[in-house]
Design a protein around this motif. Structure first.
Motif, PDB file in Angstrom:
ATOM      1  N   GLY A  43       0.786  -1.220   0.000  1.00 12.63           N
ATOM      2  CA  GLY A  43       0.000   0.000   0.000  1.00 12.63           C
ATOM      3  C   GLY A  43       0.820   1.273   0.000  1.00 12.63           C
ATOM      4  O   GLY A  43       2.003   1.286   0.345  1.00 12.63           O
ATOM      5  N   VAL A  44       0.154   2.370  -0.401  1.00 16.69           N
ATOM      6  CA  VAL A  44       0.853   3.641  -0.576  1.00 16.69           C
ATOM      7  C   VAL A  44       1.375   4.198   0.748  1.00 16.69           C
ATOM      8  O   VAL A  44       2.443   4.811   0.791  1.00 16.69           O
ATOM      9  CB  VAL A  44      -0.039   4.669  -1.294  1.00 16.69           C
ATOM     10  CG1 VAL A  44      -0.340   4.229  -2.720  1.00 16.69           C
ATOM     11  CG2 VAL A  44      -1.339   4.926  -0.536  1.00 16.69           C
ATOM     12  N   THR A  45       0.652   4.004   1.836  1.00 21.04           N
ATOM     13  CA  THR A  45       1.119   4.531   3.121  1.00 21.04           C
ATOM     14  C   THR A  45       2.375   3.815   3.572  1.00 21.04           C
ATOM     15  O   THR A  45       3.358   4.447   3.995  1.00 21.04           O
ATOM     16  CB  THR A  45       0.022   4.411   4.189  1.00 21.04           C
ATOM     17  OG1 THR A  45      -1.138   5.115   3.754  1.00 21.04           O
ATOM     18  CG2 THR A  45       0.484   4.997   5.508  1.00 21.04           C
ATOM     19  N   ASN A  46       2.389   2.482   3.495  1.00 20.07           N
ATOM     20  CA  ASN A  46       3.597   1.742   3.849  1.00 20.07           C
ATOM     21  C   ASN A  46       4.765   2.128   2.960  1.00 20.07           C
ATOM     22  O   ASN A  46       5.897   2.308   3.421  1.00 20.07           O
ATOM     23  CB  ASN A  46       3.335   0.239   3.753  1.00 20.07           C
ATOM     24  CG  ASN A  46       2.538  -0.295   4.924  1.00 20.07           C
ATOM     25  OD1 ASN A  46       2.672   0.185   6.039  1.00 20.07           O
ATOM     26  ND2 ASN A  46       1.703  -1.284   4.679  1.00 20.07           N
ATOM     27  N   GLY A  47       4.506   2.239   1.649  1.00 23.07           N
ATOM     28  CA  GLY A  47       5.566   2.630   0.729  1.00 23.07           C
ATOM     29  C   GLY A  47       6.143   3.989   1.071  1.00 23.07           C
ATOM     30  O   GLY A  47       7.369   4.184   1.091  1.00 23.07           O
ATOM     31  N   ALA A  48       5.272   4.956   1.354  1.00 19.21           N
ATOM     32  CA  ALA A  48       5.735   6.305   1.684  1.00 19.21           C
ATOM     33  C   ALA A  48       6.478   6.341   3.012  1.00 19.21           C
ATOM     34  O   ALA A  48       7.497   7.031   3.152  1.00 19.21           O
ATOM     35  CB  ALA A  48       4.542   7.262   1.724  1.00 19.21           C
ATOM     36  N   MET A  49       5.996   5.586   4.003  1.00 15.09           N
ATOM     37  CA  MET A  49       6.671   5.558   5.309  1.00 15.09           C
ATOM     38  C   MET A  49       8.093   5.043   5.187  1.00 15.09           C
ATOM     39  O   MET A  49       9.041   5.659   5.695  1.00 15.09           O
ATOM     40  CB  MET A  49       5.896   4.668   6.287  1.00 15.09           C
ATOM     41  CG  MET A  49       4.723   5.311   6.960  1.00 15.09           C
ATOM     42  SD  MET A  49       4.186   4.384   8.426  1.00 15.09           S
ATOM     43  CE  MET A  49       3.759   2.793   7.701  1.00 15.09           C
TER      44      MET A  49
END
Length: 245
Positions: A43-49
């Motif tokens: 997911g995008v949140t995990n990727g960004a984190m």
């Protein structure tokens, strides 16, 4: 996913491991380049984190995404790996009765707008295309057919949607025409753009894009993950040879 970094971690020499906040990682060398390898999660949140945390802590000279994506474009076969020439948020904007209206949104600074699509670093993109000529992919067997996957430029899209409806597929094709769809790279590309970290995205095709891809992904995801990892290893070795000249 862990399957997407397994071959990369296996190739590391002088390997060590650690943990940054709650995220484990391995570090070592691939060829002449020192690397840090981490699993983002889905997911995008995990990727960004992970991209933000690791870029801030390790100050890398470049960030490379290696993974899989569903095959949006029928010309892409399982195991074909794309060098993303544009990575798109396909859920950024307004969802209307006529489908998505893609638009820029307010960024963190006054007057700064963030886009829904991000190109790779120009030099990394050039080097990736140059590395193709010296790469020898391993053949794969899918649905009884054995063939040699290709590595080629293409367009990758991402959002937190694992499966998408036929209507969404038609809308994306008409407005974005991506080659692969996945769940992290657009957010990672945006982080790299914002923080000034050169980046490039590599994604190998797994199952076709569909509304319920679970069984197909479980069947084809390992093949795609290995194909992307092999290419990524080759590229990092190529990068090390270029920088030592």
């Amino acid at each position: 996913m862990p399957s997407e970094v397994r071959l990369i971690n296996d190739r590391l020499t002088r390997k060590t491991h650690g943990q940054l906040e709650c995220f484990p990682y391995h570090s070592g060398f691939i060829g002449k380049r020192k690397v840090v390898v981490a699993v983002t999660g889905v997911g995008v949140t995990n990727g960004a984190m992970v991209a933000t945390l690791f870029a801030h802590h390790f100050k890398p000279s470049e960030l490379v995404v290696s993974g899989t994506g569903s095959r949006f474009n029928p010309r892409i076969r399982t195991g074909d790996t794309l060098i993303s020439k544009k990575t798109i948020h396909h859920a950024a904007g307004s969802l209307t009765d006529d489908g998505m209206v893609y638009r820029k949104v307010r960024g963190p600074l006054p007057g700064q707008m963030t886009h829904w699509a991000y190109p790779p670093d120009k030099e990394l993109f050039r080097l990736a295309k140059a590395a193709v000529s010296s790469y020898e992919p391993e053949p794969v067997t899918v649905e009884g057919e054995t063939y040699t996957p290709k590595v080629m430029p293409g367009v990758v899209s991402a959002s937190d949607l694992f499966g998408v409806s036929d209507a969404k597929i038609a809308d994306m094709k008409a407005k974005l025409n991506p080659d692969l769809m996945e769940m992290e790279s657009a957010a990672i590309a945006q982080v790299c753009h914002q923080l000034g970290v050169p980046h490039v995205v590599f994604r190998a095709g797994s199952n076709r894009t569909q509304s319920d891809p679970g069984a197909a992904y479980r069947k084809l995801g390992q093949t795609a993950a290995a194909a992307a990892a092999r290419w990524t290893i080759h590229f990092v070795e190529f990068l090390g040879n270029q920088s030592s000249r």
